[in-house]
Design a protein around this motif. Structure first.
Motif, PDB file in Angstrom:
ATOM      1  N   GLY A 139     -11.161  12.183  14.741  1.00 19.05           N
ATOM      2  CA  GLY A 139     -11.467  11.611  13.433  1.00 19.05           C
ATOM      3  C   GLY A 139     -10.641  10.372  13.162  1.00 19.05           C
ATOM      4  O   GLY A 139      -9.519  10.215  13.631  1.00 19.05           O
ATOM      5  N   GLY A 140     -11.222   9.461  12.386  1.00 23.82           N
ATOM      6  CA  GLY A 140     -10.526   8.224  12.062  1.00 23.82           C
ATOM      7  C   GLY A 140     -10.964   7.081  12.961  1.00 23.82           C
ATOM      8  O   GLY A 140     -11.879   7.219  13.792  1.00 23.82           O
ATOM      9  N   VAL A 197       0.828  -1.207   0.000  1.00 26.88           N
ATOM     10  CA  VAL A 197       0.000   0.000   0.000  1.00 26.88           C
ATOM     11  C   VAL A 197       0.867   1.264   0.000  1.00 26.88           C
ATOM     12  O   VAL A 197       0.338   2.377  -0.063  1.00 26.88           O
ATOM     13  N   HIS A 198       2.176   1.101   0.036  1.00 28.71           N
ATOM     14  CA  HIS A 198       3.059   2.266   0.162  1.00 28.71           C
ATOM     15  C   HIS A 198       2.886   3.236  -1.013  1.00 28.71           C
ATOM     16  O   HIS A 198       2.822   4.464  -0.808  1.00 28.71           O
ATOM     17  N   ALA A 199       2.801   2.708  -2.221  1.00 35.45           N
ATOM     18  CA  ALA A 199       2.679   3.584  -3.395  1.00 35.45           C
ATOM     19  C   ALA A 199       1.368   4.369  -3.351  1.00 35.45           C
ATOM     20  O   ALA A 199       1.343   5.577  -3.617  1.00 35.45           O
ATOM     21  N   GLU A 200       0.278   3.705  -3.027  1.00 34.38           N
ATOM     22  CA  GLU A 200      -1.010   4.390  -2.955  1.00 34.38           C
ATOM     23  C   GLU A 200      -1.008   5.441  -1.852  1.00 34.38           C
ATOM     24  O   GLU A 200      -1.559   6.540  -2.014  1.00 34.38           O
ATOM     25  N   ALA A 201      -0.365   5.115  -0.700  1.00 33.81           N
ATOM     26  CA  ALA A 201      -0.296   6.086   0.390  1.00 33.81           C
ATOM     27  C   ALA A 201       0.535   7.304   0.001  1.00 33.81           C
ATOM     28  O   ALA A 201       0.176   8.442   0.327  1.00 33.81           O
ATOM     29  N   ALA A 202       1.632   7.078  -0.715  1.00 29.29           N
ATOM     30  CA  ALA A 202       2.467   8.201  -1.143  1.00 29.29           C
ATOM     31  C   ALA A 202       1.712   9.089  -2.121  1.00 29.29           C
ATOM     32  O   ALA A 202       1.848  10.330  -2.097  1.00 29.29           O
ATOM     33  N   ALA A 203       0.924   8.485  -3.014  1.00 26.31           N
ATOM     34  CA  ALA A 203       0.154   9.274  -3.969  1.00 26.31           C
ATOM     35  C   ALA A 203      -0.901  10.132  -3.269  1.00 26.31           C
ATOM     36  O   ALA A 203      -1.222  11.234  -3.736  1.00 26.31           O
ATOM     37  N   LYS A 204      -1.459   9.661  -2.156  1.00 30.78           N
ATOM     38  CA  LYS A 204      -2.472  10.418  -1.422  1.00 30.78           C
ATOM     39  C   LYS A 204      -1.868  11.306  -0.339  1.00 30.78           C
ATOM     40  O   LYS A 204      -2.603  12.006   0.371  1.00 30.78           O
ATOM     41  N   GLY A 205      -0.542  11.243  -0.180  1.00 30.21           N
ATOM     42  CA  GLY A 205       0.105  12.064   0.837  1.00 30.21           C
ATOM     43  C   GLY A 205      -0.142  11.579   2.254  1.00 30.21           C
ATOM     44  O   GLY A 205      -0.161  12.378   3.196  1.00 30.21           O
ATOM     45  N   VAL A 206      -0.304  10.252   2.431  1.00 35.61           N
ATOM     46  CA  VAL A 206      -0.557   9.662   3.740  1.00 35.61           C
ATOM     47  C   VAL A 206       0.733   9.004   4.232  1.00 35.61           C
ATOM     48  O   VAL A 206       1.358   8.219   3.511  1.00 35.61           O
ATOM     49  N   LEU A 207       1.120   9.310   5.454  1.00 35.75           N
ATOM     50  CA  LEU A 207       2.328   8.754   6.057  1.00 35.75           C
ATOM     51  C   LEU A 207       1.969   7.477   6.812  1.00 35.75           C
ATOM     52  O   LEU A 207       1.054   7.465   7.635  1.00 35.75           O
ATOM     53  N   ILE A 208       2.707   6.397   6.525  1.00 40.59           N
ATOM     54  CA  ILE A 208       2.508   5.133   7.229  1.00 40.59           C
ATOM     55  C   ILE A 208       3.661   4.957   8.216  1.00 40.59           C
ATOM     56  O   ILE A 208       4.835   4.999   7.836  1.00 40.59           O
ATOM     57  N   TYR A 210      -9.601   5.944   3.309  1.00 41.66           N
ATOM     58  CA  TYR A 210     -10.539   6.765   4.070  1.00 41.66           C
ATOM     59  C   TYR A 210      -9.751   7.629   5.047  1.00 41.66           C
ATOM     60  O   TYR A 210      -9.794   7.420   6.266  1.00 41.66           O
ATOM     61  N   ASN A 211      -9.021   8.578   4.503  1.00 38.47           N
ATOM     62  CA  ASN A 211      -8.154   9.436   5.303  1.00 38.47           C
ATOM     63  C   ASN A 211      -8.442  10.892   4.933  1.00 38.47           C
ATOM     64  O   ASN A 211      -9.303  11.185   4.085  1.00 38.47           O
ATOM     65  N   ILE A 212      -7.737  11.789   5.576  1.00 38.10           N
ATOM     66  CA  ILE A 212      -7.931  13.215   5.295  1.00 38.10           C
ATOM     67  C   ILE A 212      -7.067  13.620   4.104  1.00 38.10           C
ATOM     68  O   ILE A 212      -6.053  12.967   3.792  1.00 38.10           O
ATOM     69  N   PRO A 213      -7.428  14.696   3.403  1.00 41.77           N
ATOM     70  CA  PRO A 213      -6.685  15.083   2.188  1.00 41.77           C
ATOM     71  C   PRO A 213      -5.238  15.494   2.465  1.00 41.77           C
ATOM     72  O   PRO A 213      -4.366  15.253   1.624  1.00 41.77           O
ATOM     73  N   GLY A 263      -8.785  10.592   9.792  1.00 39.73           N
ATOM     74  CA  GLY A 263      -9.867  10.500   8.824  1.00 39.73           C
ATOM     75  C   GLY A 263     -11.089  11.230   9.307  1.00 39.73           C
ATOM     76  O   GLY A 263     -11.052  11.975  10.299  1.00 39.73           O
ATOM     77  N   PRO A 264     -12.195  11.031   8.619  1.00 36.50           N
ATOM     78  CA  PRO A 264     -13.430  11.702   9.033  1.00 36.50           C
ATOM     79  C   PRO A 264     -13.928  11.166  10.369  1.00 36.50           C
ATOM     80  O   PRO A 264     -13.599  10.058  10.787  1.00 36.50           O
ATOM     81  N   VAL A 265     -14.721  11.965  11.046  1.00 36.50           N
ATOM     82  CA  VAL A 265     -15.290  11.572  12.332  1.00 36.50           C
ATOM     83  C   VAL A 265     -16.323  10.466  12.106  1.00 36.50           C
ATOM     84  O   VAL A 265     -17.203  10.595  11.250  1.00 36.50           O
ATOM     85  N   VAL A 266     -16.200   9.389  12.867  1.00 34.26           N
ATOM     86  CA  VAL A 266     -17.093   8.241  12.732  1.00 34.26           C
ATOM     87  C   VAL A 266     -17.952   8.151  13.991  1.00 34.26           C
ATOM     88  O   VAL A 266     -17.411   7.980  15.088  1.00 34.26           O
ATOM     89  N   PRO A 267     -19.263   8.272  13.883  1.00 35.79           N
ATOM     90  CA  PRO A 267     -20.117   8.108  15.072  1.00 35.79           C
ATOM     91  C   PRO A 267     -20.014   6.687  15.626  1.00 35.79           C
ATOM     92  O   PRO A 267     -19.890   5.723  14.874  1.00 35.79           O
TER      93      PRO A 267
END
Length: 415
Positions: free
Chosen positions: A405-406, A282-293, A323-326, A350-354
């Motif tokens: 959130g998340g 998932v590293h490539a997809e995370a890098a494209a979305k700017g998400v740090l793992i 399902y993360n923040i931009p 991520g977004p707030v989950v009730p």
């Protein structure tokens, strides 16, 4: 295209006849009630006879002990008497009234000694008989109830997805044998239904994969034509994306159907290695979305299926990334041993989950605030597959809303 495994064969015919024949004289049937009545009634009768015999012997011994004369006449002319049991009679100066009182006291004292001795020995005999009766009753009860242990062991084996096991109980035609035969008949039907389900899943997956693979090949061939019009290329890309989504749905449904059962063949699998593999994919997809793992993966070896355990980590990490923040989002993946169990934790922003919508996330084709799939983030089976695989490994998964959130997904598996 990968070769499809052959559908499972039908289970063999049982070697026993599940149809129970009615005896010619039903009232002579050796039921458990009759056998237990005869057993414990006979034990009570034998114990009573033994106790009565012992008391009789003790009473006879006590009577023999008390038969010794209380006094002896030494000199009949002067009425001089002596006694070993009644020291008071040795006094020669006693009057007739005092002499009679002394004899009565001695008789009462000797009777009391004999009764006390009889009582103490009877209690010892009763204690010994009680110990023997309890030991014998425990052994007999274990022998009578041994078929229940056989039924329980078979049920535990069946709980591990070994539907081929049968009790095949022999012995008298009582309630336990009737229960065992009914249980065997139920297992036979379950095995046939389970085998039919496996065969249907295998055939359906093969029939669904083939046209989807053909469609994908044809679309890729048309898209490779450089002279194709722009509208046709755009339509081909849309159809290719739709076809890929259908393939993912078929694969997800197939995996969900296969993972609903216990894992029969288990091997040592390190959750840390599984988590690292998922992060790498998932590293490539995370890098494209700017998400740090991030996160530390400590060794946590469990017994299970490596492919299915990798699917757990992969689905959780993919969901956490998608399902993360931009901006400035992160995903934390940790593995460790806690309280004798292996734990995999995936947290993300991520977004707030009730809290009241947490359970809906694990249902097939359900997402946050939507009842059916309707986005390009997946087919809505990721968490359903995760929960199914975790249950198949005897584990537990829990989700908690994260403050700000998340989610925090916690998977616990037995070591």
């Amino acid at each position: 295209m990968a070769a499809t495994p052959a559908p499972p064969q039908a289970p063999p015919k049982p070697t026993w006849d599940p149809r129970r024949q009615e005896p010619p004289f039903p009232w002579l049937r050796p039921t458990i009630r009759i056998r237990l009545t005869l057993l414990y009634g006979g034990m009570f009768l034998i114990a009573g006879i033994l106790l009565l015999s012992i008391i009789y012997l003790l009473a006879a011994q006590a009577i023999n002990t008390g038969n010794e004369p209380l006094f002896k006449i030494v000199n009949g002319n002067q009425l001089q008497v002596t006694s070993d049991n009644c020291p008071a009679i040795k006094d020669s100066s006693l009057t007739i009234s005092q002499f009679n009182d002394a004899i009565s006291a001695c008789i009462d004292d000797q009777r009391r000694v004999a009764l006390d001795d009889l009582l103490s020995r009877s209690l010892l005999a009763l204690l010994g008989l009680a110990i023997i009766a309890f030991a014998f009753g425990y052994a007999m009860a274990g022998r009578v109830l041994s078929p229940l242990g056989r039924i329980t062991r078979t049920a535990r084996a069946v709980a591990g997805s070994d539907l081929s096991r049968r009790i095949e109980l022999d012995g008298p035609d009582d309630e336990l044998k009737e229960l065992a035969d009914t249980f065997d008949e139920m297992l036979e039907r379950l095995q046939r239904a389970f085998t039919a389900q496996q065969r249907f899943v295998g055939n359906a997956s093969h029939e669904l994969r083939t046209p989807l693979a053909i469609n994908r090949t044809l679309l890729e061939v048309h898209l490779s034509d450089p002279n194709a019009p722009m509208e046709l290329q755009q339509l081909g890309k849309t159809l290719l994306a739709t076809n890929e989504r259908s393939e993912q749905l078929v694969e997800g449904l197939l995996l969900l159907a296969r993972s609903d059962n216990q894992i029969v063949e288990r091997k040592p699998v390190d959750l840390a290695e599984v988590a690292e593999q998922a992060v790498d994919q998932v590293h490539a997809e995370a890098a494209a979305k700017g998400v740090l793992i991030r996160g530390e993966q400590k060794p946590a070896v469990v017994q299970g299926n490596g492919v299915l355990l990798e699917r757990i980590a992969l689905n959780l990490v993919q969901n956490a990334v998608r399902y993360n923040i931009p901006e400035d989002g992160w995903v934390e993946v940790t593995t460790e041993i806690q309280h004798g169990q292996a734990v995999l934790v995936v947290s993300n922003t991520g977004p707030v989950v009730p809290a009241y919508e947490i359970d809906n996330l694990f249902e097939p084709f359900r997402r946050l605030r939507t009842e059916r799939t309707g986005s390009d983030k997946g087919v809505g089976l990721g968490l359903s597959i995760v929960r199914s695989v975790v249950r198949a490994h005897g584990g537990h998964i829990a989700a908690q809303p994260r403050e700000g959130g998340g989610l925090v997904m916690r998977v616990t598996l037995p070591v």
